[in-house]
Design a protein around this motif. Structure first.
Motif, short mmCIF file in Angstrom:
data_model
loop_
_atom_site.label_atom_id
_atom_site.label_comp_id
_atom_site.label_asym_id
_atom_site.label_seq_id
_atom_site.Cartn_x
_atom_site.Cartn_y
_atom_site.Cartn_z
N GLU A 153 -17.07 29.30 -18.17
CA GLU A 153 -17.68 28.21 -18.93
C GLU A 153 -17.30 28.36 -20.46
O GLU A 153 -18.30 28.15 -21.27
CB GLU A 153 -19.25 28.48 -18.66
N VAL A 154 -16.00 28.57 -20.94
CA VAL A 154 -15.58 28.60 -22.09
C VAL A 154 -15.32 27.16 -22.51
O VAL A 154 -14.94 26.25 -21.48
CB VAL A 154 -14.38 29.15 -22.07
N ASN A 155 -15.73 26.75 -23.71
CA ASN A 155 -15.71 25.57 -24.12
C ASN A 155 -14.22 25.11 -24.32
O ASN A 155 -13.45 25.67 -25.05
CB ASN A 155 -16.46 25.21 -25.52
N PRO A 156 -13.67 24.16 -23.74
CA PRO A 156 -12.23 23.77 -23.68
C PRO A 156 -11.66 23.64 -25.08
O PRO A 156 -10.76 23.81 -25.35
CB PRO A 156 -11.95 22.61 -23.08
N SER A 157 -12.34 23.09 -25.96
CA SER A 157 -11.87 22.74 -27.28
C SER A 157 -11.83 24.13 -28.24
O SER A 157 -11.41 24.10 -29.44
CB SER A 157 -13.05 21.87 -28.01
#
Length: 612
Positions: free
Chosen positions: A45-49
């Motif tokens: 669940e790492v923010n892709p940005s």
């Protein structure tokens, strides 16, 4: 879910902290990078940005992005880019820069040419000299070197320092930056502005670097700053494939990574999905001779196939005929020409092979612009001597040869578009020594007129004094003399088969036209056997690979003297070997340009397989 091997699985599912992935040839490194990026987004669940993937070329960045998007099945704001593109983005935000302020490569040549002309620096090989200057300027900036301790490889240190300072002044006056300045300015900005550094650290919380073995000191310093303090730095590379020292890459950086990040994990992708066991085994035997490397064992996932062919030929003609016949034979059995590659150490090394492919009517495509031997400045000098002997009196032709060797003839004597020896002697009769030089040149040209091309080259080299001119030029330019005389040897070899200048010139014309036709295909789909230097073959793969002229002075190249240079040459040879999927041919010759030549030490570990 895709089947991953155990090592790939460990790399892909790694989340926090530094990790080094040693990814040998054909071990699926692109899969690991794209799958791990997807894993971070979907499972962690790492923010892709907050994810940054850095590669060395625009093409690699685009391919990586495309593969990731296919995997993810949707568009996600992960940043994919080259070092220069990512760092320019940082500068753009800080200084509101536009892409127009980056100096295009062709203008770089123009600036340096101006400096050389203004300072009256004589260069016989201007394009080569400019290329080596550009390479050195890049090296100084990319390695954060102080000019005080830098010794130039191209010319006298004082001259290089002067050119370097003038070049940077011109950049500043025009408010330009070159590609290397992008790195220098980013490094300085992040060092000085802790607030900006913190903002970018917050933005890029997970950094993945591809081809890490090619990183330069300044790139590494910036990446270390950006990755801190969390150090979620995931590096993928192969120290055995580090072959860009001339561009500032330092394999020592990768070797030192576990020391810089003591809590880092190390994974080795040890299965080669590309090559046969015989090729993997032979390549391992070669590379293990290097001392400065991570020890590793790699195995092929394929069953036993065909032994590596080691063969020594009498000379290059015999070698090239064998290759051409083999290509034709395999083509007739149904193997497309495109599945074959002929790899050479330097551009000029392909000349004999290209000539033979033309003769056998085998289509070929040149991977990177292989220059025509006949357009080399040394070849042009010799050809201009012959043209003068045949009656060419154009001022431009005379200018090329009049002081090669030094005759102290001044341009001020040449005020007409055509030159007359009678007028020249008239103008210089009060300077007896200069008059004698001109009379001697006139006599040399008279004698050359009726010689065969081969004999003419010998005469120009020895009696006219062109060899002595090259020896002096090599000393001034800090080059090895044989680098220059090899061009003459090769030129002379092409002349051997012709009795008249007309026949030789006709051969040159058709050869150069064929090469030009090849380079005109550049943007079209290239067809035929691939001819490439070892540097340009990196990252590619072919069913069958021919490594030719594996001789001392070629592979390893004669310039390589120090241990680290020889180890890089061996890595280059290793890269060449591991391009082959099924068939690998390693060829050497007993004579090169009619001189005895030793088989390369690099193939000593394979000696049991040699055939003649």
């Amino acid at each position: 879910m895709t089947e991953w091997n155990e090592a790939q699985k460990q790399a892909i599912t790694h989340k926090d902290g530094p990790m080094m992935v040693l990814a040998g040839p054909g071990s699926g490194k692109t899969t690991v990078i794209t799958e791990r990026t997807k894993y971070l987004v979907e499972h962690c669940e790492v923010n892709p940005s907050n994810i940054l993937v850095i590669t060395f070329t625009k093409a690699a960045a685009a391919e990586m992005k495309e593969r990731f998007m296919k995997l993810a099945g949707r568009s996600l704001p992960v940043s994919f880019g080259t070092f220069h593109a990512v760092f320019f983005t940082i500068l753009k935000h800080a200084y509101r820069l536009q892409a127009g302020c980056i100096l295009p490569e062709h203008k770089k040549y123009g600036l340096l040419r101006e400096i050389i002309t203004d300072r009256d620096l004589e260069t016989g090989d201007e394009p080569d000299f400019l290329r080596s200057l550009i390479s050195e300027i890049s090296l100084v900036k990319g390695q954060l070197l102080s000019m005080e301790y830098y010794h130039s490889q191209s010319c006298a240190d004082s001259i290089f320092q002067l050119i370097y300072q003038e070049y940077n002044k011109k950049l500043q006056r025009n408010q330009w930056m070159d590609f290397d300045d992008i790195l220098v300015y980013t490094y300085q900005l992040l060092k000085e502005r802790k607030d900006l550094l913190a903002a970018w650290q917050n933005k890029y919380q997970y950094i993945l670097v591809d081809e890490f073995q090619d990183i330069s000191p300044i790139q590494y310093e910036i990446i270390k700053m950006l990755a801190a303090p969390k150090n979620n730095l995931f590096i993928v590379g192969d120290d055995d494939q580090s072959i860009y020292r001339f561009r500032g890459a330092k394999p020592e950086i990768m070797l030192g990574f576990p020391r810089d990040y003591k809590d880092s994990k190390k994974i080795q992708l040890d299965i080669n999905y590309r090559s046969s066991p015989e090729i993997v085994d032979a390549a391992q035997k070669v590379i293990k001779a290097n001392k400065k490397r991570f020890a590793k064992e790699i195995r092929s996932c394929k069953g036993a196939q065909v032994p590596v062919e080691l063969r020594t030929f009498k000379d290059q003609q015999e070698e090239c005929i064998y290759v051409a016949k083999k290509l034709r034979e395999e083509y007739e059995k149904g193997c497309p020409f495109e599945e074959n590659a002929i790899l050479v150490r330097t551009n000029l090394g392909a000349r004999t092979m290209i000539g033979k492919l033309m003769e056998y009517n085998i289509p070929f495509a040149v991977k990177d612009g292989i220059p025509s031997l006949f357009e080399h400045w040394i070849a042009r000098d010799i050809i201009d001597y012959i043209r003068m002997a045949l009656g060419d009196r154009r001022r431009g032709t005379f200018l090329r040869i009049m002081n090669r060797p030094k005759r102290y003839i001044s341009r001020e004597y040449l005020d007409q578009p055509e030159i007359s020896f009678q007028e020249l002697k008239e103008k210089t009769k009060d300077k007896e020594w200069l008059y004698d030089y001109i009379e001697e040149l006139e006599e040399d040209l008279r004698l050359l007129k009726d010689m065969t091309p081969f004999l003419a080259i010998t005469y120009i080299r020895k009696s006219v004094g062109y060899n002595a001119y090259l020896a002096e030029y090599a000393r001034i330019r800090k080059l090895k003399e044989e680098e220059l005389t090899d061009v003459l040897e090769e030129l002379q070899e092409t002349a051997r088969a012709y009795d008249t200048y007309e026949e030789w010139f006709e051969f040159m014309r058709s050869y150069t036209e064929e090469l030009k036709a090849q380079s005109d295909q550049k943007n079209q789909e290239k067809q035929g056997v691939i001819i490439s230097t070892l540097h340009s073959a990196k990252g590619l793969e072919y069913e069958r690979v021919f490594l030719i002229d594996v001789n001392e002075g070629v592979i390893p190249y004669k310039k390589a003297v120090k241990t680290e240079e020889l180890e890089e040459e061996r890595r280059m040879f290793y890269v060449g070997m591991t391009r082959a999927k099924k068939y690998l041919h390693v060829f050497s010759v007993e004579k090169m340009y009619n001189k005895d030549s030793s088989v390369s030490d690099f193939i000593r570990p394979l000696e049991g397989k040699r055939r003649k």
